[in-house]
Design a protein around this motif. Structure first.
Motif, PDB file in Angstrom:
ATOM      1  N   GLU A  87       0.635  -1.188   0.157  1.00  0.00           N
ATOM      2  CA  GLU A  87      -0.031   0.038  -0.002  1.00  0.00           C
ATOM      3  C   GLU A  87       0.734   1.263  -0.034  1.00  0.00           C
ATOM      4  O   GLU A  87       1.997   1.239   0.465  1.00  0.00           O
ATOM      5  CB  GLU A  87      -0.875   0.088   1.303  1.00  0.00           C
ATOM      6  CG  GLU A  87      -0.080  -0.063   2.776  1.00  0.00           C
ATOM      7  CD  GLU A  87       0.070   1.506   2.993  1.00  0.00           C
ATOM      8  OE1 GLU A  87      -0.583   2.529   2.474  1.00  0.00           O
ATOM      9  OE2 GLU A  87       1.150   1.678   3.863  1.00  0.00           O
ATOM     10  N   LYS A 109      11.570   2.812   8.320  1.00  0.00           N
ATOM     11  CA  LYS A 109      11.700   1.681   9.317  1.00  0.00           C
ATOM     12  C   LYS A 109      11.678   0.462   8.716  1.00  0.00           C
ATOM     13  O   LYS A 109      10.865   0.078   7.788  1.00  0.00           O
ATOM     14  CB  LYS A 109      10.415   1.660  10.185  1.00  0.00           C
ATOM     15  CG  LYS A 109      10.092   0.488  11.266  1.00  0.00           C
ATOM     16  CD  LYS A 109      10.801   0.492  12.467  1.00  0.00           C
ATOM     17  CE  LYS A 109      10.883  -0.590  13.354  1.00  0.00           C
ATOM     18  NZ  LYS A 109       9.341  -1.239  13.303  1.00  0.00           N
ATOM     19  N   VAL A 116       8.659   0.498   6.152  1.00  0.00           N
ATOM     20  CA  VAL A 116       7.887   1.794   5.673  1.00  0.00           C
ATOM     21  C   VAL A 116       8.949   2.564   5.118  1.00  0.00           C
ATOM     22  O   VAL A 116      10.085   2.623   5.447  1.00  0.00           O
ATOM     23  CB  VAL A 116       7.215   2.112   6.829  1.00  0.00           C
ATOM     24  CG1 VAL A 116       6.645   3.689   6.500  1.00  0.00           C
ATOM     25  CG2 VAL A 116       6.214   1.411   7.214  1.00  0.00           C
ATOM     26  N   THR A 136       4.209   7.800   0.927  1.00  0.00           N
ATOM     27  CA  THR A 136       4.776   6.950   2.186  1.00  0.00           C
ATOM     28  C   THR A 136       4.075   5.506   1.854  1.00  0.00           C
ATOM     29  O   THR A 136       2.818   5.522   1.558  1.00  0.00           O
ATOM     30  CB  THR A 136       3.839   7.644   3.508  1.00  0.00           C
ATOM     31  OG1 THR A 136       4.513   8.867   3.818  1.00  0.00           O
ATOM     32  CG2 THR A 136       4.535   6.610   4.742  1.00  0.00           C
ATOM     33  N   THR A 138       4.143   0.939   2.276  1.00  0.00           N
ATOM     34  CA  THR A 138       4.410  -0.231   3.111  1.00  0.00           C
ATOM     35  C   THR A 138       5.000  -1.265   2.164  1.00  0.00           C
ATOM     36  O   THR A 138       4.264  -1.489   1.096  1.00  0.00           O
ATOM     37  CB  THR A 138       3.407  -0.877   3.932  1.00  0.00           C
ATOM     38  OG1 THR A 138       2.892   0.277   4.768  1.00  0.00           O
ATOM     39  CG2 THR A 138       3.837  -1.916   4.777  1.00  0.00           C
TER      40      THR A 138
ATOM     41  N   SER C  85      -2.905  -2.947  14.135  1.00  0.00           N
ATOM     42  CA  SER C  85      -3.153  -1.932  12.887  1.00  0.00           C
ATOM     43  C   SER C  85      -1.481  -1.593  12.499  1.00  0.00           C
ATOM     44  O   SER C  85      -0.945  -1.276  13.254  1.00  0.00           O
ATOM     45  CB  SER C  85      -3.883  -0.635  13.244  1.00  0.00           C
ATOM     46  OG  SER C  85      -5.122  -1.183  13.670  1.00  0.00           O
ATOM     47  N   THR C  86      -1.487  -1.874  11.269  1.00  0.00           N
ATOM     48  CA  THR C  86       0.035  -1.232  10.597  1.00  0.00           C
ATOM     49  C   THR C  86      -0.249   0.013  10.119  1.00  0.00           C
ATOM     50  O   THR C  86       1.030   0.815  10.286  1.00  0.00           O
ATOM     51  CB  THR C  86       0.399  -2.234   9.711  1.00  0.00           C
ATOM     52  OG1 THR C  86      -0.157  -2.239   8.396  1.00  0.00           O
ATOM     53  CG2 THR C  86       0.849  -3.681  10.244  1.00  0.00           C
ATOM     54  N   GLU C  87      -1.237   0.239   9.373  1.00  0.00           N
ATOM     55  CA  GLU C  87      -1.326   1.806   8.678  1.00  0.00           C
ATOM     56  C   GLU C  87      -2.756   1.703   8.534  1.00  0.00           C
ATOM     57  O   GLU C  87      -3.526   0.600   8.380  1.00  0.00           O
ATOM     58  CB  GLU C  87      -0.659   1.714   7.651  1.00  0.00           C
ATOM     59  CG  GLU C  87      -0.917   0.682   6.333  1.00  0.00           C
ATOM     60  CD  GLU C  87      -2.059   1.306   5.534  1.00  0.00           C
ATOM     61  OE1 GLU C  87      -2.029   2.484   5.401  1.00  0.00           O
ATOM     62  OE2 GLU C  87      -2.794   0.472   5.086  1.00  0.00           O
ATOM     63  N   PHE C  88      -3.229   3.081   8.443  1.00  0.00           N
ATOM     64  CA  PHE C  88      -4.492   3.238   7.990  1.00  0.00           C
ATOM     65  C   PHE C  88      -4.714   4.852   7.456  1.00  0.00           C
ATOM     66  O   PHE C  88      -3.909   5.364   7.817  1.00  0.00           O
ATOM     67  CB  PHE C  88      -5.806   2.810   8.877  1.00  0.00           C
ATOM     68  CG  PHE C  88      -5.767   3.786  10.134  1.00  0.00           C
ATOM     69  CD1 PHE C  88      -6.097   5.170  10.397  1.00  0.00           C
ATOM     70  CD2 PHE C  88      -5.160   3.107  11.402  1.00  0.00           C
ATOM     71  CE1 PHE C  88      -5.804   5.918  11.418  1.00  0.00           C
ATOM     72  CE2 PHE C  88      -5.261   3.903  12.513  1.00  0.00           C
ATOM     73  CZ  PHE C  88      -5.416   5.211  12.564  1.00  0.00           C
TER      74      PHE C  88
ATOM     75  N   PHE D  55      -0.475  -1.589  25.155  1.00  0.00           N
ATOM     76  CA  PHE D  55       0.222  -0.278  24.388  1.00  0.00           C
ATOM     77  C   PHE D  55      -0.812   0.897  24.260  1.00  0.00           C
ATOM     78  O   PHE D  55      -1.949   0.753  24.433  1.00  0.00           O
ATOM     79  CB  PHE D  55       0.551  -0.740  23.037  1.00  0.00           C
ATOM     80  CG  PHE D  55       1.144  -1.937  22.987  1.00  0.00           C
ATOM     81  CD1 PHE D  55       2.444  -2.369  23.799  1.00  0.00           C
ATOM     82  CD2 PHE D  55       0.924  -2.820  21.826  1.00  0.00           C
ATOM     83  CE1 PHE D  55       2.817  -3.647  23.653  1.00  0.00           C
ATOM     84  CE2 PHE D  55       1.656  -3.699  21.543  1.00  0.00           C
ATOM     85  CZ  PHE D  55       2.559  -4.403  22.427  1.00  0.00           C
ATOM     86  N   ASN D  91       1.166   5.432   9.461  1.00  0.00           N
ATOM     87  CA  ASN D  91       1.676   4.243   9.688  1.00  0.00           C
ATOM     88  C   ASN D  91       2.309   4.156  11.123  1.00  0.00           C
ATOM     89  O   ASN D  91       3.105   4.978  11.733  1.00  0.00           O
ATOM     90  CB  ASN D  91       3.064   3.998   8.574  1.00  0.00           C
ATOM     91  CG  ASN D  91       2.486   3.853   7.288  1.00  0.00           C
ATOM     92  OD1 ASN D  91       1.955   4.667   6.619  1.00  0.00           O
ATOM     93  ND2 ASN D  91       2.910   2.806   6.881  1.00  0.00           N
ATOM     94  N   LEU D  92       1.982   2.750  11.682  1.00  0.00           N
ATOM     95  CA  LEU D  92       2.133   2.613  12.915  1.00  0.00           C
ATOM     96  C   LEU D  92       3.372   1.663  12.908  1.00  0.00           C
ATOM     97  O   LEU D  92       3.488   0.431  12.492  1.00  0.00           O
ATOM     98  CB  LEU D  92       1.020   1.998  13.651  1.00  0.00           C
ATOM     99  CG  LEU D  92      -0.304   2.721  13.634  1.00  0.00           C
ATOM    100  CD1 LEU D  92      -1.508   2.139  13.705  1.00  0.00           C
ATOM    101  CD2 LEU D  92      -0.329   3.985  14.586  1.00  0.00           C
ATOM    102  N   LEU D  93       4.627   2.208  13.242  1.00  0.00           N
ATOM    103  CA  LEU D  93       5.702   1.556  13.136  1.00  0.00           C
ATOM    104  C   LEU D  93       6.410   0.679  14.166  1.00  0.00           C
ATOM    105  O   LEU D  93       6.998  -0.123  13.799  1.00  0.00           O
ATOM    106  CB  LEU D  93       7.040   2.826  12.942  1.00  0.00           C
ATOM    107  CG  LEU D  93       6.730   3.486  11.630  1.00  0.00           C
ATOM    108  CD1 LEU D  93       7.422   4.854  11.694  1.00  0.00           C
ATOM    109  CD2 LEU D  93       6.760   2.991  10.529  1.00  0.00           C
ATOM    110  N   ALA D  94       5.873   0.907  15.468  1.00  0.00           N
ATOM    111  CA  ALA D  94       6.399   0.287  16.589  1.00  0.00           C
ATOM    112  C   ALA D  94       5.243   0.327  17.577  1.00  0.00           C
ATOM    113  O   ALA D  94       4.738   1.674  17.581  1.00  0.00           O
ATOM    114  CB  ALA D  94       7.734   0.466  17.061  1.00  0.00           C
TER     115      ALA D  94
END
Lengths: 150, 150, 150, 150
Positions: A87, A109, A116, A136, A138, C85-88, D55, D91-94
């Motif tokens: 994506e 990352k 990413v 940006t 993935t 969730s990795t991204e949205f 988290f 984007n959620l990286l960690a």
């Protein structure tokens, strides 16, 4: 393996993979600088890649931005793997016009499965450059057993 | 103005604008069905639009998905205006392989300045179709005084 | 295992996981309908979740939209795994005002590692509902050996 | 108007607007450094803003990242206007864990109608910081005649 050999490895890996991308050739795209976690790809504005108002089409801008991000990710992936985009999101900040449009991909990352990366796309004119897009995305590392490698 | 005349208007407007998109011609893209708030664009997989593993390049998939979303938005915009993509996001769900790849753009929310549209991209093979990508984008209505119209 | 037992399984799994989400409680969010590939979560507009103009804050809208998408994905994941969730990406289409804001998450494509899901967010007022936001996200299945399960 | 007075203006404008955001108070968020085109917002991890694994919830991370991006944009908007998010992608990286989670919003491109901004979100632990999320969003300048101002 020494640093020089490893560097040759990822540079050759990307050059070879890029050469197999028919779309890059069709768009007249060229690979620029390749370093660990960073790859540049450029195109020259011309009618064959334009949208209806004469700017470079967002699709062409996106194609080089996505590809630069993907290869930036690939510089950090193990041998025998391949890279796929899962994506991405792009903001088109200004019309892509000028002498040259260059996408600079950079890893944000790196992970075992997911990486990413971002690409900044600049329009160059008369020695000046202007940010025209920001992507940006993935990327996923694919094992060679899936028949995919770069 | 009657409905029939208006329909002719937006169909002609899109056909004329599409014909000026050099990239669509370069990719071998064809306009499909055009209706209020919905536009289809298709390409045929071939080496000239491939990525390194032989699938249709994400950049080509994105180019038709973005264009279909943009023209879906344009069907609802006033005469004398033009459409530009400001941003979009695409999820690539499966490799784009098959006989034909078709993007179906559809307006989600039309506004005076901003319109949000989605494109679903399907790969067709042996009469079956599979969803391979999903794009969501924001289109902006540009006034003709900015030198842009569609 | 029969269909009824399996249904109980994923419903209980989501209820139990949701109950451990402190943020959902803080926002006053409630689980709605849960079915295979689809989960609803609702909040009631009030000053504690507002932004500066009195609408429901985009952050609260996003929180329920992301959570609904994640649990929609979880209904299709194997026991002993967890969802992250990795991204949205979310488009905010109209101010979130009304009697109730409800996010309806739905799986677009389920995969072994990655699942893509969408949430439509509606504002309900006087028995009518209006689409106010649209989220598309990528969820990842996490193995229990990473210390995460739902 | 001198630089000092103008600086006071946008700092006060943001402090006043932030104070009206019920959600920021509910999440325990605090404004940090405010400068032209850049705004920081922080939260402290605690059970009230957690997801199911302990988290900080992606919704809370997103809420401060979106708000920091929005106020970064507002520093560059004319008096008598307000700011709204039209879309963003994160984007959620960690996992967001640590002593403090801080979002740093920064304008990428300011325009009359649309502004694009990014927020980097860092988790701070024992004096070190780690990038845990990256948001890119589009903000729109809203005229006071729409009943909205900041």
């Amino acid at each position: 393996m020494g640093g020089d050999a490893a560097e040759t490895d990822y540079v050759e890996r990307i050059r070879s993979s890029f050469a197999r991308q028919g779309l890059m050739s069709t768009l007249g795209a060229r690979l620029g600088t390749i370093s660990l976690g960073e790859v540049e790809i450029a195109i020259s504005p011309n009618p064959a890649i334009s949208q209806q108002h004469g700017f470079v089409h967002a699709g062409a801008v996106t194609a080089i931005a996505d590809t630069a991000a993907g290869y930036a990710a690939l510089t950090l992936m193990p041998a025998g793997t391949g890279v796929l985009s899962t994506e991405f999101k792009i903001n088109l900040l200004a019309p892509a016009v000028g002498d040259r449009i260059v996408a600079r991909g950079r890893v944000v990352k790196a992970g075992r499965t997911l990486t990413v990366a971002q690409s900044e796309v600049f329009a160059e004119s008369d020695g000046e450059q202007k940010l025209v897009a920001l992507l940006t995305g993935t990327l996923i590392t694919v094992e060679a057993r899936d028949g995919i490698s770069d």
